[in-house]
Scaffold this motif. Structure first.
Motif, PDB file in Angstrom:
ATOM      1  N   ARG A 196      54.513  69.550  -5.527  1.00  0.00           N
ATOM      2  CA  ARG A 196      54.419  70.249  -6.698  1.00  0.00           C
ATOM      3  C   ARG A 196      54.083  69.647  -7.682  1.00  0.00           C
ATOM      4  O   ARG A 196      53.221  70.199  -9.130  1.00  0.00           O
ATOM      5  CB  ARG A 196      55.489  71.044  -6.153  1.00  0.00           C
ATOM      6  N   GLU A 197      54.392  68.819  -8.349  1.00  0.00           N
ATOM      7  CA  GLU A 197      54.770  68.381  -9.620  1.00  0.00           C
ATOM      8  C   GLU A 197      53.333  67.774 -10.059  1.00  0.00           C
ATOM      9  O   GLU A 197      52.160  67.751 -11.659  1.00  0.00           O
ATOM     10  CB  GLU A 197      55.984  67.274 -10.102  1.00  0.00           C
ATOM     11  N   ARG A 198      52.825  67.384  -8.768  1.00  0.00           N
ATOM     12  CA  ARG A 198      51.512  66.804  -9.270  1.00  0.00           C
ATOM     13  C   ARG A 198      50.697  67.606  -9.308  1.00  0.00           C
ATOM     14  O   ARG A 198      49.323  67.839 -10.255  1.00  0.00           O
ATOM     15  CB  ARG A 198      51.322  65.109  -8.371  1.00  0.00           C
ATOM     16  N   CYS A 199      50.322  68.891  -8.756  1.00  0.00           N
ATOM     17  CA  CYS A 199      49.548  69.506  -8.751  1.00  0.00           C
ATOM     18  C   CYS A 199      49.396  70.515  -9.683  1.00  0.00           C
ATOM     19  O   CYS A 199      48.338  71.036 -10.867  1.00  0.00           O
ATOM     20  CB  CYS A 199      50.049  70.593  -7.420  1.00  0.00           C
ATOM     21  N   LEU A 200      50.422  71.022 -10.631  1.00  0.00           N
ATOM     22  CA  LEU A 200      50.359  71.006 -11.596  1.00  0.00           C
ATOM     23  C   LEU A 200      50.480  70.431 -12.740  1.00  0.00           C
ATOM     24  O   LEU A 200      49.099  70.628 -13.948  1.00  0.00           O
ATOM     25  CB  LEU A 200      52.624  71.758 -11.688  1.00  0.00           C
ATOM     26  N   ALA A 201      50.677  69.208 -12.584  1.00  0.00           N
ATOM     27  CA  ALA A 201      49.592  68.326 -13.878  1.00  0.00           C
ATOM     28  C   ALA A 201      47.874  68.595 -13.273  1.00  0.00           C
ATOM     29  O   ALA A 201      47.288  68.441 -15.061  1.00  0.00           O
ATOM     30  CB  ALA A 201      49.797  66.972 -13.795  1.00  0.00           C
ATOM     31  N   GLU A 202      48.093  68.517 -12.365  1.00  0.00           N
ATOM     32  CA  GLU A 202      46.175  68.598 -12.246  1.00  0.00           C
ATOM     33  C   GLU A 202      45.405  69.991 -12.521  1.00  0.00           C
ATOM     34  O   GLU A 202      44.803  70.076 -13.167  1.00  0.00           O
ATOM     35  CB  GLU A 202      45.730  68.512 -10.944  1.00  0.00           C
ATOM     36  N   ALA A 203      46.364  70.852 -12.373  1.00  0.00           N
ATOM     37  CA  ALA A 203      46.118  72.237 -12.764  1.00  0.00           C
ATOM     38  C   ALA A 203      45.868  72.240 -14.236  1.00  0.00           C
ATOM     39  O   ALA A 203      44.834  72.923 -15.041  1.00  0.00           O
ATOM     40  CB  ALA A 203      47.053  73.356 -12.900  1.00  0.00           C
ATOM     41  N   VAL A 204      46.711  71.518 -15.408  1.00  0.00           N
ATOM     42  CA  VAL A 204      46.947  71.492 -16.565  1.00  0.00           C
ATOM     43  C   VAL A 204      45.328  70.620 -16.903  1.00  0.00           C
ATOM     44  O   VAL A 204      44.606  71.287 -17.701  1.00  0.00           O
ATOM     45  CB  VAL A 204      47.522  70.758 -17.140  1.00  0.00           C
ATOM     46  N   LEU A 205      45.054  69.544 -15.780  1.00  0.00           N
ATOM     47  CA  LEU A 205      44.000  69.004 -16.302  1.00  0.00           C
ATOM     48  C   LEU A 205      42.313  70.155 -16.567  1.00  0.00           C
ATOM     49  O   LEU A 205      41.888  69.886 -16.485  1.00  0.00           O
ATOM     50  CB  LEU A 205      43.422  67.871 -15.801  1.00  0.00           C
ATOM     51  N   GLY A 206      42.697  70.460 -15.324  1.00  0.00           N
ATOM     52  CA  GLY A 206      41.826  71.192 -14.816  1.00  0.00           C
ATOM     53  C   GLY A 206      41.663  72.448 -15.852  1.00  0.00           C
ATOM     54  O   GLY A 206      40.195  72.585 -16.422  1.00  0.00           O
ATOM     55  N   MET A 207      42.192  73.354 -16.578  1.00  0.00           N
ATOM     56  CA  MET A 207      41.993  73.614 -17.422  1.00  0.00           C
ATOM     57  C   MET A 207      41.848  73.201 -18.281  1.00  0.00           C
ATOM     58  O   MET A 207      40.164  74.001 -19.514  1.00  0.00           O
ATOM     59  CB  MET A 207      43.287  74.839 -18.025  1.00  0.00           C
ATOM     60  N   VAL A 208      42.352  72.389 -19.337  1.00  0.00           N
ATOM     61  CA  VAL A 208      41.551  71.154 -20.407  1.00  0.00           C
ATOM     62  C   VAL A 208      39.738  71.054 -20.353  1.00  0.00           C
ATOM     63  O   VAL A 208      39.110  71.789 -20.689  1.00  0.00           O
ATOM     64  CB  VAL A 208      42.275  70.725 -20.687  1.00  0.00           C
ATOM     65  N   GLY A 209      39.354  70.649 -18.595  1.00  0.00           N
ATOM     66  CA  GLY A 209      38.694  70.264 -18.135  1.00  0.00           C
ATOM     67  C   GLY A 209      37.791  71.937 -18.702  1.00  0.00           C
ATOM     68  O   GLY A 209      36.170  71.245 -18.579  1.00  0.00           O
ATOM     69  N   CYS A 210      37.787  73.058 -18.399  1.00  0.00           N
ATOM     70  CA  CYS A 210      36.951  74.192 -18.610  1.00  0.00           C
ATOM     71  C   CYS A 210      36.828  73.445 -19.647  1.00  0.00           C
ATOM     72  O   CYS A 210      35.644  74.822 -20.054  1.00  0.00           O
ATOM     73  CB  CYS A 210      37.533  75.045 -18.015  1.00  0.00           C
ATOM     74  N   PHE A 211      37.067  73.662 -20.986  1.00  0.00           N
ATOM     75  CA  PHE A 211      36.427  74.149 -22.361  1.00  0.00           C
ATOM     76  C   PHE A 211      35.850  72.493 -22.968  1.00  0.00           C
ATOM     77  O   PHE A 211      36.150  73.000 -24.535  1.00  0.00           O
ATOM     78  CB  PHE A 211      37.728  74.795 -22.996  1.00  0.00           C
ATOM     79  N   ALA A 212      36.919  70.924 -22.674  1.00  0.00           N
ATOM     80  CA  ALA A 212      37.157  70.158 -23.315  1.00  0.00           C
ATOM     81  C   ALA A 212      37.136  69.051 -23.029  1.00  0.00           C
ATOM     82  O   ALA A 212      37.440  68.355 -21.373  1.00  0.00           O
ATOM     83  CB  ALA A 212      38.217  70.169 -24.122  1.00  0.00           C
ATOM     84  N   ASP A 213      35.921  68.193 -23.623  1.00  0.00           N
ATOM     85  CA  ASP A 213      35.691  66.657 -22.843  1.00  0.00           C
ATOM     86  C   ASP A 213      36.736  65.968 -23.672  1.00  0.00           C
ATOM     87  O   ASP A 213      36.030  65.652 -24.703  1.00  0.00           O
ATOM     88  CB  ASP A 213      34.209  66.235 -22.588  1.00  0.00           C
TER      89      ASP A 213
END
Length: 151
Positions: free
Chosen positions: A37-54
């Motif tokens: 669960r914890e790794r999935c949540l971290a990946e969701a953050v990285l995905g959200m950041v990736g939608c607007f910033a490199d």
């Protein structure tokens, strides 16, 4: 996850985590997965950041720690992503790395952040998290989630 390619299934079967953006009218849909669960949540953050910033060339300038109280998994996902939006809007901070740990049913999060001015902007900044079709839970390979982000 629905829509997975054979490569995705193989990688997930080997315990790899990741995320992807899915086409969605006027907003951004993020799918993320991980062995826990914890790794999935971290990946969701990285995905959200990736939608607007490199953030690939950005160096963190601070480490922010956040603790979320015990809550349902959906609530933790929404609260974590809302925290990223808050840090972006109020402090001008963008996570470049994320670590999450279980904390008594809640979540302990370490966000390595950089200044918004130090990252390359590639899309519209997120404004909030939609509860419509938000989901997170265990699956055949670990955990997966999907969330729509308002931009």
């Amino acid at each position: 996850m629905v829509g997975e390619s054979g490569d995705d299934r193989t990688a997930r079967g080997q315990g790899e985590s990741g995320h992807r953006l899915v086409s969605h009218t006027a907003d951004v849909r993020i799918e993320a997965w991980g062995a826990s669960r914890e790794r999935c949540l971290a990946e969701a953050v990285l995905g959200m950041v990736g939608c607007f910033a490199d953030v690939s060339a950005a160096r963190p300038t601070a480490v922010e720690r956040v603790r979320f109280a015990e809550a349902g998994d959906d609530e933790l996902l929404a609260a974590l992503l809302d925290e990223v939006v808050y840090r972006l809007e109020v402090h001008g901070q963008v996570p470049v790395d994320v670590e999450t740990d279980e904390a008594g049913g809640g979540l302990e999060v370490r966000l390595a952040v950089a200044a918004l001015a130090d990252v390359e902007i590639v899309g519209a900044a997120p404004k909030g998290v939609s509860w419509h079709q938000l989901r997170i839970g265990p699956d055949a390979y670990g955990w997966s989630c999907a969330v729509t982000v308002d931009v």
